[in-house]
Design a protein around this motif. Structure first.
Motif, mmCIF file in Angstrom:
data_model
loop_
_atom_site.group_PDB
_atom_site.id
_atom_site.type_symbol
_atom_site.label_atom_id
_atom_site.label_comp_id
_atom_site.label_asym_id
_atom_site.label_seq_id
_atom_site.Cartn_x
_atom_site.Cartn_y
_atom_site.Cartn_z
ATOM 1 N N ILE A 142 0.870 -1.176 0.000
ATOM 2 C CA ILE A 142 0.000 0.000 0.000
ATOM 3 C C ILE A 142 0.908 1.227 0.000
ATOM 4 O O ILE A 142 1.806 1.338 0.839
ATOM 5 N N HIS A 143 0.673 2.143 -0.926
ATOM 6 C CA HIS A 143 1.443 3.381 -1.003
ATOM 7 C C HIS A 143 0.543 4.548 -0.637
ATOM 8 O O HIS A 143 -0.483 4.771 -1.288
ATOM 9 N N ILE A 144 0.920 5.292 0.401
ATOM 10 C CA ILE A 144 0.170 6.471 0.839
ATOM 11 C C ILE A 144 1.066 7.676 0.565
ATOM 12 O O ILE A 144 2.070 7.893 1.249
ATOM 13 N N ASP A 145 0.695 8.461 -0.463
ATOM 14 C CA ASP A 145 1.599 9.493 -0.984
ATOM 15 C C ASP A 145 0.927 10.863 -0.959
ATOM 16 O O ASP A 145 0.040 11.137 -1.776
ATOM 17 N N PRO A 146 1.311 11.742 -0.017
ATOM 18 C CA PRO A 146 0.687 13.078 0.032
ATOM 19 C C PRO A 146 1.241 13.996 -1.049
ATOM 20 O O PRO A 146 2.413 13.905 -1.436
ATOM 21 N N SER A 147 0.391 14.859 -1.554
ATOM 22 C CA SER A 147 0.816 15.847 -2.545
ATOM 23 C C SER A 147 0.037 17.134 -2.301
ATOM 24 O O SER A 147 -0.790 17.223 -1.380
ATOM 25 N N LYS A 148 0.247 18.131 -3.145
ATOM 26 C CA LYS A 148 -0.430 19.422 -2.986
ATOM 27 C C LYS A 148 -1.946 19.274 -3.085
ATOM 28 O O LYS A 148 -2.702 19.971 -2.406
ATOM 29 N N ASP A 149 -2.407 18.341 -3.923
ATOM 30 C CA ASP A 149 -3.833 18.201 -4.199
ATOM 31 C C ASP A 149 -4.537 17.190 -3.303
ATOM 32 O O ASP A 149 -5.745 16.972 -3.433
ATOM 33 N N GLY A 150 -3.814 16.495 -2.433
ATOM 34 C CA GLY A 150 -4.436 15.493 -1.571
ATOM 35 C C GLY A 150 -3.527 14.300 -1.369
ATOM 36 O O GLY A 150 -2.326 14.363 -1.645
ATOM 37 N N VAL A 151 -4.105 13.219 -0.901
ATOM 38 C CA VAL A 151 -3.342 12.001 -0.621
ATOM 39 C C VAL A 151 -3.744 10.938 -1.637
ATOM 40 O O VAL A 151 -4.920 10.582 -1.758
ATOM 41 N N ARG A 152 -2.756 10.437 -2.352
ATOM 42 C CA ARG A 152 -2.996 9.393 -3.345
ATOM 43 C C ARG A 152 -2.696 8.044 -2.704
ATOM 44 O O ARG A 152 -1.597 7.810 -2.195
ATOM 45 N N VAL A 153 -3.680 7.138 -2.714
ATOM 46 C CA VAL A 153 -3.512 5.803 -2.156
ATOM 47 C C VAL A 153 -3.507 4.808 -3.310
ATOM 48 O O VAL A 153 -4.444 4.773 -4.116
ATOM 49 N N ARG A 154 -2.443 4.013 -3.386
ATOM 50 C CA ARG A 154 -2.328 3.016 -4.454
ATOM 51 C C ARG A 154 -2.004 1.654 -3.862
ATOM 52 O O ARG A 154 -1.356 1.558 -2.818
ATOM 53 N N PHE A 155 -2.445 0.624 -4.555
ATOM 54 C CA PHE A 155 -2.113 -0.759 -4.201
ATOM 55 C C PHE A 155 -1.188 -1.321 -5.277
ATOM 56 O O PHE A 155 -1.346 -1.004 -6.456
ATOM 57 N N ARG A 156 -0.251 -2.154 -4.851
ATOM 58 C CA ARG A 156 0.512 -2.933 -5.833
ATOM 59 C C ARG A 156 -0.100 -4.329 -5.856
ATOM 60 O O ARG A 156 -0.046 -5.062 -4.868
ATOM 61 N N VAL A 157 -0.675 -4.684 -6.986
ATOM 62 C CA VAL A 157 -1.349 -5.968 -7.157
ATOM 63 C C VAL A 157 -0.712 -6.705 -8.322
ATOM 64 O O VAL A 157 -0.607 -6.154 -9.421
ATOM 65 N N ASP A 158 -0.260 -7.920 -8.077
ATOM 66 C CA ASP A 158 0.404 -8.724 -9.111
ATOM 67 C C ASP A 158 1.572 -7.966 -9.736
ATOM 68 O O ASP A 158 1.835 -8.055 -10.945
ATOM 69 N N GLY A 159 2.270 -7.174 -8.924
ATOM 70 C CA GLY A 159 3.456 -6.466 -9.402
ATOM 71 C C GLY A 159 3.183 -5.128 -10.059
ATOM 72 O O GLY A 159 4.119 -4.390 -10.372
ATOM 73 N N ALA A 160 1.912 -4.773 -10.297
ATOM 74 C CA ALA A 160 1.578 -3.511 -10.961
ATOM 75 C C ALA A 160 0.855 -2.586 -9.989
ATOM 76 O O ALA A 160 0.014 -3.020 -9.200
ATOM 77 N N LEU A 161 1.174 -1.288 -10.064
ATOM 78 C CA LEU A 161 0.515 -0.302 -9.208
ATOM 79 C C LEU A 161 -0.831 0.081 -9.805
ATOM 80 O O LEU A 161 -0.959 0.286 -11.018
ATOM 81 N N GLU A 162 -1.852 0.186 -8.953
ATOM 82 C CA GLU A 162 -3.158 0.644 -9.403
ATOM 83 C C GLU A 162 -3.720 1.625 -8.383
ATOM 84 O O GLU A 162 -3.557 1.453 -7.173
ATOM 85 N N ASP A 163 -4.366 2.682 -8.867
ATOM 86 C CA ASP A 163 -4.980 3.675 -7.983
ATOM 87 C C ASP A 163 -6.133 3.046 -7.220
ATOM 88 O O ASP A 163 -6.952 2.334 -7.803
ATOM 89 N N TYR A 164 -6.191 3.327 -5.922
ATOM 90 C CA TYR A 164 -7.311 2.847 -5.121
ATOM 91 C C TYR A 164 -8.282 3.994 -4.832
ATOM 92 O O TYR A 164 -9.451 3.927 -5.129
ATOM 93 N N ARG A 165 -7.756 5.085 -4.263
ATOM 94 C CA ARG A 165 -8.613 6.230 -3.979
ATOM 95 C C ARG A 165 -7.763 7.444 -3.653
ATOM 96 O O ARG A 165 -6.556 7.340 -3.441
ATOM 97 N N ARG A 166 -8.419 8.596 -3.635
ATOM 98 C CA ARG A 166 -7.762 9.840 -3.223
ATOM 99 C C ARG A 166 -8.452 10.377 -1.975
ATOM 100 O O ARG A 166 -9.678 10.303 -1.853
ATOM 101 N N LEU A 167 -7.662 10.916 -1.074
ATOM 102 C CA LEU A 167 -8.169 11.444 0.185
ATOM 103 C C LEU A 167 -7.769 12.910 0.312
ATOM 104 O O LEU A 167 -6.754 13.338 -0.258
#
Length: 507
Positions: A142-167
């Motif tokens: 699970i990648h929790i990455d804050p930025s200017k526009d919010g927090v991007r949450v991504r999952f790595r599934v089967d070796g590939a990153l996919e967006d889960y949601r933005r907070l």
């Protein structure tokens, strides 16, 4: 008279990849009481697992929650019960924040003292839903990455990153603090990297995940990465790794030898440790053995094995642990990685003195593992005398067997794969369906290059054969390369051209 129709086949949810962004849009009480579970969105329709496809009121309630037309699928009762338990526990959990939440009202004066407590409760619920969703999606990170526009949450599934949601960015501090508490970190320290770990249980505790957490200060707040490691290892078997029958037989024969060195090579994240764990499970399942592992960190918990974790404070280093381990009368020793000449020297000497030693190296091919050990200062004759098998390994995504479709390999792709004659061969591409959460892939499998070191090859190594000469000898013997194994798996539809080209370097 109309012929009687056979009842439709029940859907086994244990064989389905559930999309948590879809499943968690409905309230837990509705899902548990009415036994309904939306699990995938395909072509604008939501597929719903249920016990009774004729229960229109329950399906209409799901349709209102997901705001898309539904397609009911009769589910096998026990698999539906297990899926609902993983997602919702006993059904008392609040609705997931996966659906857009209403904007919070400003606190009234009387509420001000309760605000921190309410904020804490929101962070707890948010973290719990995040971990639950990642476990259901079978994410490795699970990648929790804050930025200017919010927090991007991504999952790595089967070796590939996919967006889960933005907070919203305001949610970042409470969420990270909650995860820091769980992982035993200092919540007051926000300007230095930290790491920790904790165990999280889903449902009634029947499914547990060991989680490693790491933070990194960034411009907009602390970035956090969570690595999810399943504690259940019953499914960790050699047969599930994707080895061809011939390779599986050769690998099984090599690990049953009483002593010697078995090496797994490949880049980080290529599944080397998983293969070694599966090998250890095979060995201890067949006879009584004293097995000791030295790892950084411990990735799987295996009953009956003494697992030693390397300490970041260097109280327990690879070298110190390895020197001590050989005094504990082990039959099998697993070293997480041979990192330097000292570790290599102790591993070689352990293999020479009657131990079976498993380890890994970061090299691109089986042949280059031999030259890497020599470059580390190990004498050629010792390398030749101890190595029993070298396996080069990569991971590719496994194409969904329910939605893959045949197509023709283009000339450009054949050239990239190193053989123009492969053009016009049949390969497969998945399109996405309800079984794979409309992603096209379900899990991963390995590509393998096996180099058994027999008396003849051992003599070549001892006499000074370089990497190129070892590769030529492998080709002369007909030993399959990584790309050869990849082509076999392309032909059977197990993986795709894009995954192979990303994983294998064609020389």
């Amino acid at each position: 008279m109309m012929a009687a129709q056979s009842p439709p086949e029940m859907l086994d949810l244990d064989q389905v990849r559930i999309d948590p962004t879809c499943a968690l849009k409905i309230p837990a009480p509705l899902a548990v009481r009415r036994q309904v579970l939306p699990f995938a969105v395909v072509d604008g329709h939501v597929y719903v697992a249920c016990l009774n496809p004729e229960d229109r009121s329950a399906l209409q309630a799901v349709e209102r929650a997901v705001q898309l037309p539904v397609r009911p699928q009769r589910a096998e009762p026990e698999s539906l019960r297990r899926a609902l338990e993983r997602l919702f526990g006993d059904g008392s959990a609040p609705a997931s924040p996966a659906a857009p939440a209403a904007a919070p009202r400003p606190p009234r004066p009387a509420d001000r003292r309760r605000a921190p407590e309410a904020e804490s409760e929101d962070a707890v619920a948010l973290c719990d839903d995040l971990l639950r969703s990642a476990a259901v999606r079978q994410a490795s990170d699970i990648h929790i990455d804050p930025s200017k526009d919010g927090v991007r949450v991504r999952f790595r599934v089967d070796g590939a990153l996919e967006d889960y949601r933005r907070l919203p960015l305001a949610a970042q501090s409470g969420m990270v603090s909650r995860l820091k508490v769980l992982a035993g970190m200092d919540i007051a320290e926000k300007r230095a990297p930290q790491d920790g770990r904790f165990t999280w249980s889903a449902g009634s505790g029947s499914y547990a995940v060991d989680i490693r957490a790491a933070t990194l200060p960034t411009k907009y707040g602390e970035r956090m990465t969570l690595r999810l490691l399943a504690l259940q290892t019953e499914s960790l078997t050699l047969e599930r790794l994707g080895m061809a029958p011939k390779d599986l037989a050769g690998f099984t024969e090599a690990i049953q030898k009483p002593h010697g060195l078995i090496l797994l090579s490949g880049p980080t994240g290529s599944g080397k440790s998983t293969t070694l764990y599966a090998a250890i499970r095979r060995l201890i399942g067949r006879r009584e053995l004293n097995v000791v592992t030295i790892e950084d960190p411990i990735e799987y918990d295996i009953a009956g094995v003494a697992q030693v974790e390397v300490d970041s404070a260097d109280k327990v280093s690879f070298n110190k642990a390895l020197r001590s381990v050989v005094r504990h009368d082990p039959d099998v020793v697993m070293i997480g990685e041979i990192r330097d000449g000292e570790t290599a020297d102790i591993a070689i000497k352990s293999a020479l003195t009657g131990h079976l030693v498993f380890s890994t190296l970061h090299t691109n091919s089986a042949a280059s593992s031999v030259t890497r050990l020599i470059d580390m200062g190990v004498a050629r004759y010792l390398v030749a005398a101890t190595i029993r098998l070298v396996v080069a390994q990569r991971l590719v995504r496994r194409a969904c067997s329910h939605c893959r479709e045949p197509r023709t390999l283009s000339e450009e792709e054949a050239t990239l794969l190193g053989n123009r004659e492969l053009a016009e061969r049949t390969v497969f591409e998945p399109r996405g369906c309800m079984y794979c959460a409309n992603k096209g892939f379900v899990g991963r499998l390995g590509l393998f290059e096996m180099m058994p070191v027999d008396a003849s090859l051992s003599r070549h190594i001892a006499e000074g054969a370089e990497e190129g000469e070892i590769i030529e000898e492998m080709r002369r013997r007909g030993i399959a390369r990584l790309v050869d194994d990849a082509m076999e798996k392309l032909a059977t539809g197990d993986t795709t051209v894009g995954d192979v080209l990303r994983a294998v370097t064609v020389w």
